[in-house]
Each structure stands twice: as C-alpha cells, then as structure tokens.
Design an enzyme around this catalytic site. Structure first.
Site, short mmCIF file in Angstrom:
data_model
loop_
_atom_site.label_atom_id
_atom_site.label_comp_id
_atom_site.label_asym_id
_atom_site.label_seq_id
_atom_site.Cartn_x
_atom_site.Cartn_y
_atom_site.Cartn_z
CB CYS A 73 17.97 -9.53 56.76
SG CYS A 73 17.52 -11.21 56.51
CG HIS A 165 16.41 -5.43 46.59
ND1 HIS A 165 16.51 -6.79 46.75
CD2 HIS A 165 16.42 -4.91 47.84
CE1 HIS A 165 16.56 -7.09 48.03
NE2 HIS A 165 16.50 -5.97 48.73
CD GLU A 214 19.34 -13.23 49.91
OE1 GLU A 214 20.16 -12.88 50.78
OE2 GLU A 214 18.33 -13.88 50.15
CB CYS A 223 15.27 -12.26 49.00
SG CYS A 223 16.08 -10.71 49.43
N GLY A 226 13.74 -8.47 49.09
CA GLY A 226 13.57 -8.63 47.64
C GLY A 226 12.11 -8.73 47.25
O1 ZDP Z 1 21.44 -7.13 51.00
C1 ZDP Z 1 22.01 -8.21 51.11
O2 ZDP Z 1 23.25 -8.29 51.05
C2 ZDP Z 1 21.16 -9.45 51.33
N1 ZDP Z 1 21.86 -10.61 50.89
C3 ZDP Z 1 20.84 -9.52 52.80
C4 ZDP Z 1 19.85 -10.55 53.15
C5 ZDP Z 1 18.45 -10.21 52.62
C6 ZDP Z 1 17.45 -11.29 52.91
N2 ZDP Z 1 17.44 -12.35 51.98
C7 ZDP Z 1 16.04 -10.76 53.08
O3 ZDP Z 1 15.17 -11.58 53.36
O4 ZDP Z 1 15.79 -9.58 52.99
C8 ZDP Z 1 17.79 -12.00 54.13
#
Ligand code: ZDP
Length: 279
Positions: A73, A165, A214, A223, A226
């Site tokens: 994350c 992603h 997400e 993200c 992301g």
């Molecule tokens: O890979 C996932 O299941 C994401 N939802 C995790 C969280 C990613 C996040 N938004 C980021 O900032 O990288 C927190």
C-alpha cells in the site's frame, strides 16, 4: 477490550493504523471490515498493522475494507513511516519496512524537524504477466493490449508494484462510470487475484490525471501503488517522461521510475485523529 488506534490519510486515501507489535489482534481481516465501515466503524479504506520484523526495522500488513489482505500500500506506507518516526519508535529518518512486496525503504523529508513529506523506494515494477498475475499470457508483457469489459474494448497495460494493477488510458475521465466499470475490471477473468484499475488521462508528458477503482476497497481518492503503476505504464506506452506528477482526486504524488529500475514515490501523510476502539 480497548485498542488504541490512529487515523491517517495520504492524498485522501485513509487508514486506521494500529501498533500490533505485541501481536494481540487475532483476526485482523474481520477487524478491518468492522473498523473501515463508514457508518458502524471508524471509517477508512484499510487497516494497517505495525509489526516487528526479523529482516527489516518494521513489518507492515495492510487489509482492505472488505477484509482481503493486500501485499502493499503506497499511501499507507507513507503514513506508517511517519507514525513510527513521530512516535519515536525509531530515530532513523530512513529505514526498512518488510511488506508483501518485499523490503521497502521510506525516508522522511524533514523541514525544521517536522515531517513535510515521505519518499519511498517502492522497488522494481513487475511486468511479466504470470507474475502480476494476469492469466493467459505466460511471461509476456501486457502493454496496450485489448481487454473487453462490459462490451467495450480498452487498451490495458498491466504492472505489479507488489500488488496487481491494470492501467487504462482514456480521453475523458469525467464521463467515466467508475462504479460500474471498476468491479467488472476487478473480477475480469484475466486477473486471478483480482486487480486495482487506474483510468488515466495524459495532461502532458510530466502531468498525468488518474482515477482509481481499488481491489477490495472500491473508489478511493488516491492509490500510491496505483500512481507508481500509472507512471510505469505511461513510460511503457511512450506517453510520459520517467518522472511525473500524478494528479489524484485527493492530491498529487510525485513518481519517478529511476535508471536503477526502482520506482520512487513522494507525497504527504497526515495523522487526523486518535482514539480507542471498543470491542
Ligand atoms: O492491492 C490492493 O488490494 C489495494 N486495494 C491495496 C491498497 C493500495 C493503496 N491504495 C495504495 O496506496 O497503494 C492503499
């Protein structure tokens, strides 16, 4: 039982952070579902645990609001880094954090002793389909390949930053129905572990506008992983320089895909409140 927590946001992507170094939480997945609920709980996109590590200074675990555990994350690790520093759990301004995406290195950017931003060495992007994972392409790269979702075909570029992603470049972000499209990408047969999807408009070669759906969390304001995947995808599609500002609904992240093949992400992280969870 009461559990002390702090509430954080990075570009509006919000998290509950708990110091779990005594390892008291038995079922963090279930706790994440309850805490992240915006009506019956604290309200957050995810739950992050601070844990001890044998191979790094700390270990981080992140659970989405649906209880699924993510490998990594990006916005969360900036909040994590600032928490452990501000609380004095380390006096290093650069340290190592063990995550599901390997050992990552945040460094705090200080100004007058105050943390202004956090820069994170997010490691190397993973581009081989089966490693991301994307099914059906062996070890090939997925760069601008046709992917049909809800009857429409998009050019998909897939990148793992530890978590999967799918990046799609579109002309008109405003008219996109994220809540309809997002779940269909997330559950598409290409993605055996589901996927986070970024919809991106190129403003110019150093400014990209991105919106995200997400995995396990739905629409969020930002993200971090992301944003990193977006820059890598834009470079692979010759749409951007190797450094750019990624403009998210909740703020801006600066991302660089450096010559050492590592991706570096810089952005803010702020504590919003602290409290005791009862139950
Ligand atoms: O890979 C996932 O299941 C994401 N939802 C995790 C969280 C990613 C996040 N938004 C980021 O900032 O990288 C927190």
């Amino acid at each position: 039982m009461e559990t002390a927590f702090t509430k954080w946001q990075g570009c509006g992507n919000d998290f509950v952070l708990i110091d779990d170094r005594a390892c008291r939480i038995v079922d963090p997945a279930a706790l994440s579902v309850r805490m992240c609920d915006r009506h019956y709980g604290i309200g957050a996109d995810g739950l992050i645990l601070v844990l001890p590590s044998e191979s790094a200074d700390f270990r981080m675990r992140i659970f989405n609001g649906d209880g699924s555990e993510a490998e990594m994350c990006g916005n969360g690790i900036r909040c994590f880094a600032r928490l452990v520093y501000d609380r004095g759990w380390t006096d290093k301004t650069a340290f190592t954090v063990e995550t599901g995406a390997g050992i990552l290195r945040p460094s705090l950017l200080l100004d007058d002793g105050q943390v202004r931003a956090v820069r994170v060495d997010m490691g190397e992007p993973i581009l081989e389909a089966e490693e991301i994972p994307v099914t059906g392409f062996g070890r090939e790269r997925i760069v601008n390949r046709p992917l049909t979702v809800l009857g429409q075909t998009y050019g998909a570029t897939c990148v793992s930053m530890g978590n999967p992603h799918c990046v799609v470049f579109v002309e008109d972000l405003a008219s996109l129905d994220l809540c309809r499209l997002g779940p269909a990408f997330e559950r598409h047969a290409w993605f055996p572990r589901r996927v986070n999807t970024e919809f991106v408009t190129v403003l110019d070669r150093t400014h990209l506008r991105m919106r995200v759906w997400e995995r396990g969390a739905g629409v969020t304001l930002a993200c971090g992983t992301g944003a990193c995947a977006t820059l890598v995808a834009a470079v692979l599609n010759q749409k951007a320089e190797r450094q750019a500002d990624i403009e998210l609904d909740g703020g801006v992240l600066h991302v660089e895909w450096a010559e050492d093949n590592h991706v570096y992400m810089t952005g803010a992280a702020e504590m919003v409140f602290q409290g005791q969870w009862i139950g």
